[in-house]
Write an enzyme that holds these catalytic residues in place. Structure first.
Site, PDB file in Angstrom:
ATOM      1  N   ASP A   1      38.528 -24.413  16.033  1.00  0.00           N
ATOM      2  CA  ASP A   1      39.161 -23.868  17.232  1.00  0.00           C
ATOM      3  C   ASP A   1      38.728 -24.657  18.472  1.00  0.00           C
ATOM      4  OD1 ASP A   1      40.762 -22.128  18.685  1.00  0.00           O
ATOM      5  OD2 ASP A   1      39.992 -20.343  17.687  1.00  0.00           O
TER       6      ASP A   1
ATOM      7  N   ASP B   1      48.978 -18.041  19.562  1.00  0.00           N
ATOM      8  CA  ASP B   1      48.761 -17.229  18.367  1.00  0.00           C
ATOM      9  C   ASP B   1      49.984 -16.362  18.085  1.00  0.00           C
ATOM     10  OD1 ASP B   1      46.228 -18.236  18.221  1.00  0.00           O
ATOM     11  OD2 ASP B   1      45.205 -16.396  18.824  1.00  0.00           O
TER      12      ASP B   1
END
Length: 386
Positions: A122, A183
């Site tokens: 990430d 997301d």
């Protein structure tokens, strides 16, 4: 990274316990998931202890993972599956656990020692774009130095887009697949937003995708509660067209038979995993319909027709087959098979024919077109007309 064929799929859960991952591994191995190609179980954020050990290594939360990651990996491997794990390029993960900045080699070796097969990396808590880019490169090189084949899933372009256009040629050199957009959530609007972003940027992102490196539109949320049956069909069909890694975010212990059948549909998975390795694209948008297509091996094509209208009943859409597959899919003729929402042969179509479909609101018809002639043509999977 070592060359990889297109990924199959993952079962992804964050903030979960060792017991849950053991249960999911058993289900994936025994309930048909592994048989159709789903092979990775991925641990997301929150698996770590809040501090590194005395040697600077990451360590698992002793309450959530009392046996440690190595033991979990051994069990997953014993089921013929692979284990994925999560870390962050910055100082902290998105949930505030230790990041890998300054520890890239140590963390890569730790993951290799544990038997990890995939790393999702990430991009939270990174103090500059320069550190972000260099961190993604350094972790890629560090993973290679371990000698273990570890799939490298990046979020590099996602964190670059707000500032400037990512260099996808460079990203592809270091990553196996990469997130581009926000997301995804268990909602139709989230699916729509992802598709809209992808089609709006397809001239940039489609040409770079291929064996070893893929655009990742984020997870399949099929089997949860936010999508209707037709909307789940749309997500599965379009993820196949986009050559997307199939990353499930659901609970396989409580999935419905309908969602399971859709996720395990071998014909749709075959399109997703097609060995030609070309990503599909949106061909046209008109009257609240979208037509997407993807070139496949042996001059076949996949076509998805989406009804974006959210109210009313089924609507008809007619398209000339000459407009499909660069005009070559049915030249001089082809066999068209509907794969979704149900499997049925529609028959033989000549180049001058029209194809009429009926599609539910927010639903999709997924088709496979196969040439019946031995005439060979060459084509480009992505042209300037995108």
């Amino acid at each position: 990274m070592l060359p990889k064929a297109h990924l199959t799929s993952h079962s992804r859960m964050s903030g979960s316990s060792e017991k849950l991952f053991l249960q999911i591994a058993e289900i994936m191995a025994s309930d048909g998931w592994k048989d159709v190609g789903y092979e990775y179980i991925c641990i997301d954020d929150c698996w770590m202890a809040p501090e590194r050990d005395s040697k600077g290594r990451l360590q698992a939360d002793p309450k959530r993972f009392p046996g440690g990651i190595r033991r979990l990996a051994n069990y997953v491997h014993s089921k013929g599956l692979k284990l994925g794990i999560y870390a962050d390029v910055g100082n902290k993960t998105c949930a505030g656990f230790p990041g890998s900045f300054g520890y890239y080699d140590i963390d890569a070796q730790t993951f290799a020692d544990w038997g990890v097969d995939l790393l999702k990396f990430d991009g939270c808590y990174c103090d500059s774009i320069q550190h972000l880019a260099e961190g993604y490169k350094q972790m890629s090189l560090a993973l290679n130095r371990t000698g273990r084949s570890i799939v490298y899933s990046c979020e590099w372009p996602l964190y670059m887009w707000p500032i400037f256009k990512p260099n996808y040629t460079e990203i592809r050199e270091y990553c196996n697949h990469w997130r581009n957009f926000a997301d995804i959530y268990d909602s139709w609007q989230s699916i729509r937003n992802t598709l809209d972003w992808t089609s709006s940027n397809q001239k940039i992102i489609v040409p770079v995708a291929g064996p070893g490196g893929w655009n990742d539109p984020d997870m399949l949320v099929i089997g949860n509660f936010g999508l209707s049956r037709d909307q789940q069909i749309t997500q599965m069909a379009l993820w196949a067209i986009m050559a997307a890694p199939l990353l499930m975010s659901n609970d396989l212990r409580h999935i419905s038979p309908e969602a399971k059948a859709l996720l395990q549909d071998k014909d749709v998975i075959a399109i997703n995993q097609d060995r030609l390795g070309r990503q599909g694209y949106r061909l046209r948008k008109e009257n609240n319909f979208e037509v997407w297509e993807r070139p496949l091996l042996n001059l076949a094509w996949a076509v998805a027709i989406v009804n974006l209208q959210e109210i009313g009943g089924p609507r008809s859409y007619t398209i000339s087959v000459t407009s499909l597959g660069r005009g070559l899919a049915c030249n001089p003729d082809c066999l068209i098979t509907e794969l979704l929402p149900e499997k049925r042969k529609l028959g033989f179509y000549e180049w001058t024919s029209s194809l009429k479909t009926q599609i539910n609101p927010t639903g999709t018809v997924l088709l496979r077109l196969e040439r019946t002639s031995s005439v060979q043509f060459s084509y480009s999977a992505v042209s300037d007309s995108l």
